[in-house]
Write an enzyme that holds these catalytic residues in place. Structure first.
Site, PDB file in Angstrom:
ATOM      1  N   HIS A 102      -1.384   0.496   7.063  1.00  0.00           N
ATOM      2  CA  HIS A 102      -2.120  -0.705   6.634  1.00  0.00           C
ATOM      3  C   HIS A 102      -1.248  -1.658   5.818  1.00  0.00           C
ATOM      4  CE1 HIS A 102      -2.752   1.550   2.894  1.00  0.00           C
ATOM      5  NE2 HIS A 102      -3.119   0.425   2.327  1.00  0.00           N
ATOM      6  N   GLU A 140       0.320   2.512  -9.062  1.00  0.00           N
ATOM      7  CA  GLU A 140      -1.145   2.523  -8.963  1.00  0.00           C
ATOM      8  C   GLU A 140      -1.721   3.039 -10.276  1.00  0.00           C
ATOM      9  OE1 GLU A 140      -2.723   3.423  -4.805  1.00  0.00           O
ATOM     10  OE2 GLU A 140      -1.179   4.930  -5.076  1.00  0.00           O
ATOM     11  N   ASP A 159       2.816  10.916   0.981  1.00  0.00           N
ATOM     12  CA  ASP A 159       1.706   9.968   1.052  1.00  0.00           C
ATOM     13  C   ASP A 159       2.184   8.512   1.124  1.00  0.00           C
ATOM     14  OD1 ASP A 159      -1.172   9.474   0.909  1.00  0.00           O
ATOM     15  OD2 ASP A 159      -0.846   8.708  -1.118  1.00  0.00           O
ATOM     16  N   HIS A 164       4.538   3.589   3.984  1.00  0.00           N
ATOM     17  CA  HIS A 164       4.431   2.270   3.350  1.00  0.00           C
ATOM     18  C   HIS A 164       5.776   1.776   2.796  1.00  0.00           C
ATOM     19  CE1 HIS A 164       0.340   3.207   3.930  1.00  0.00           C
ATOM     20  NE2 HIS A 164       0.110   3.820   2.790  1.00  0.00           N
ATOM     21  N   LYS A 264       1.011   7.502  -9.172  1.00  0.00           N
ATOM     22  CA  LYS A 264      -0.401   7.365  -9.554  1.00  0.00           C
ATOM     23  C   LYS A 264      -0.474   7.311 -11.075  1.00  0.00           C
ATOM     24  CE  LYS A 264      -2.225   8.274  -5.402  1.00  0.00           C
ATOM     25  NZ  LYS A 264      -2.832   7.176  -4.635  1.00  0.00           N
TER      26      LYS A 264
HETATM   27  C1  BG6 Z   1      -2.823   5.161   1.155  1.00  0.00           C
HETATM   28  C2  BG6 Z   1      -2.516   6.366   0.323  1.00  0.00           C
HETATM   29  O1  BG6 Z   1      -2.171   5.231   2.392  1.00  0.00           O
HETATM   30  O2  BG6 Z   1      -2.391   4.000   0.481  1.00  0.00           O
HETATM   31  C3  BG6 Z   1      -3.198   6.253  -1.026  1.00  0.00           C
HETATM   32  O3  BG6 Z   1      -2.960   7.531   0.995  1.00  0.00           O
HETATM   33  C4  BG6 Z   1      -2.810   4.969  -1.703  1.00  0.00           C
HETATM   34  O4  BG6 Z   1      -2.866   7.372  -1.845  1.00  0.00           O
HETATM   35  C5  BG6 Z   1      -3.025   3.787  -0.762  1.00  0.00           C
HETATM   36  O5  BG6 Z   1      -3.599   4.813  -2.857  1.00  0.00           O
HETATM   37  C6  BG6 Z   1      -2.485   2.507  -1.340  1.00  0.00           C
HETATM   38  O6  BG6 Z   1      -2.947   1.430  -0.570  1.00  0.00           O
HETATM   39  P1  BG6 Z   1      -3.095  -0.013  -1.199  1.00  0.00           P
HETATM   40  O7  BG6 Z   1      -3.417  -0.902  -0.061  1.00  0.00           O
HETATM   41  O8  BG6 Z   1      -4.153   0.076  -2.247  1.00  0.00           O
HETATM   42  O9  BG6 Z   1      -1.758  -0.280  -1.811  1.00  0.00           O
END
Ligand code: BG6
Length: 416
Positions: A102, A140, A159, A164, A264
């Protein structure tokens, strides 16, 4: 909209689904075009696609399309990702498989290519001659929310990094593609992933840092330690923070470190990419009160702040030569308004129109796992003895600061 419920392990489910979809196709003249979005538990990805194929639901005939979106995690290490690719590719073509990440749906991530390649002024200095290093931080404030049992199996490295963060690295570092055609873009991204220097076991010890949060305060509120979260064992050795120093072994990036960190329960939610340029020589300022020149930084703010800023030095008004750091800053909302978006909207639409540019190809997913594999192996062999090693609400373990400081550099932290 219909809801068709069933158990994936039930062999009859898929032929019932086929009958059901055939009827929907007839009733609504949908031409047999199907998009299957597998946001299921990861161990079902392979079996579901096999079952869909077995009943003919993956077959593309008479110009109809059949596509499948695979959520993350795509495997839990290199070997399992390869096995999953093999399993999927036995029953579906690569063009039918959309491995979603995403992050690629975020406007600010897509804008990295626009910034770099739609402007004449940045690309000439986007290389080792002018850039000192690059930092990528994904911090985060949330803990593991309701996902303790998943998270404890995965950990932050799996993760966030092979997926990402590799997207952010490859878009920042790639060569200009020849077009926006899906494979033109993805070929260049893949080249960067392959050029990331593999970490030896010694490198893992000296260039990777792991951490786990203890209890602490976020926004003035006390929050529990990771080991106190639901679904997490009291003696968990799973990391909730990772920092790494990587090198990209090609002409553009030789000797330019890429530092990355993600965790986190950090003090602020912020994702940014910092491009730090080389310092100007001090010569001219030798006989002034200025004893050091600060390096210029361009910061790509990915979220929640969406924008780009450039930090440079300016003379502080007054009789003597003193310098202050100032920012030139662009905020998306000032120009384009703000639109709530998760990234998924764009990606689901792209899949429907058959544009795979923002999806992961099999080789890219595997290359991402290759980068993190040495760390997974060494960390497994040497369980951490100092967890928890950072308090919730702080910027991670001290070793993560040391990682840069011993190179004479510092993390740029987001303001809280
Ligand atoms: C997800 C992870 O793919 O991405 C999560 O599994 C994480 O742990 C999240 O919090 C972060 O997504 P975004 O869009 O909030 O940065």
């Amino acid at each position: 909209m219909y809801y068709f419920a069933g158990d994936f392990d039930d062999k009859n489910l898929f032929s019932q689904l086929k009958d059901f979809l055939d009827k929907v196709d007839r009733d609504h003249s949908t031409h047999g075009n199907h998009l299957y979005y597998l946001a299921t538990s990861a161990n079902y990805f392979g079996p579901i696609v096999e079952q869909l194929s077995a009943v003919g639901l993956m077959e593309e005939k008479n110009q109809q399309w059949r596509r499948v979106i695979i959520e993350k995690p795509f495997g839990h290490d290199l070997e399992s990702a390869r096995a999953l690719n093999k399993q999927l590719l036995r029953v579906a073509g690569e063009k039918q498989i959309y491995r979603i990440d995403h992050y690629l749906g975020k406007e600010t991530v897509q804008n990295i290519l626009a910034l770099r390649f739609a402007n004449g002024i940045f690309e000439p200095i986007w290389n080792r001659r002018y850039i000192d290093h690059i930092q990528i931080s994904v911090s985060e404030t949330v803990g593991v929310e309701q996902r303790g049992s998943y998270y404890d199996q995965a950990g932050t490295l799996r993760d966030m990094v092979p997926n990402h963060i590799m997207q952010l690295i490859s878009l920042t570092a790639m060569e200009p593609p020849v077009s926006f055609h899906a494979d033109a873009v993805r070929d260049e991204q893949a080249k960067i992933l392959h050029a990331i220097q593999p970490l030896s076991a010694e490198d893992v010890l000296s260039r990777t840092i792991r951490g786990q949060y203890g209890e602490g305060f976020i926004g003035g509120e006390r929050v529990p330690a990771y080991r106190g979260e639901d679904g997490v064992p009291e003696d968990s050795k799973t990391e909730t923070f990772v920092a790494m120093k990587l090198s990209i072994d090609n002409w553009r990036w030789a000797d330019v470190p890429f530092y990355l960190r993600t965790g986190k329960r950090m003090p602020a939610r912020h994702t940014h990419i910092v491009i730090q340029f080389r310092r100007a020589p001090l010569v001219l300022f030798r006989d002034t009160p200025v004893d050091t020149l600060m390096p210029n930084q361009m910061v790509l703010h990915i979220q929640p702040e969406e924008g780009i800023s450039l930090r440079f030095a300016a003379k502080v008004p007054g009789p003597s030569m003193r310098l202050g750091a100032v920012d030139m800053s662009f905020q998306y909302q000032d120009y384009f308004g703000s639109q709530a978006s998760t990234g998924y909207e764009r990606l689901l639409h792209d899949c429907m129109i058959g544009d795979a540019t923002l999806f992961q190809r099999a080789d890219m997913v595997e290359a991402g796992w290759c980068v993190v594999s040495p760390a997974l192996d060494v960390w497994k062999a040497l369980p951490p003895r100092n967890f928890p090693n950072y308090a919730a609400g702080t910027w991670g373990p001290k070793e993560a600061d040391d990682l840069l400081e011993r190179d004479g550099r510092h993390w740029r932290n987001a303001e809280k």
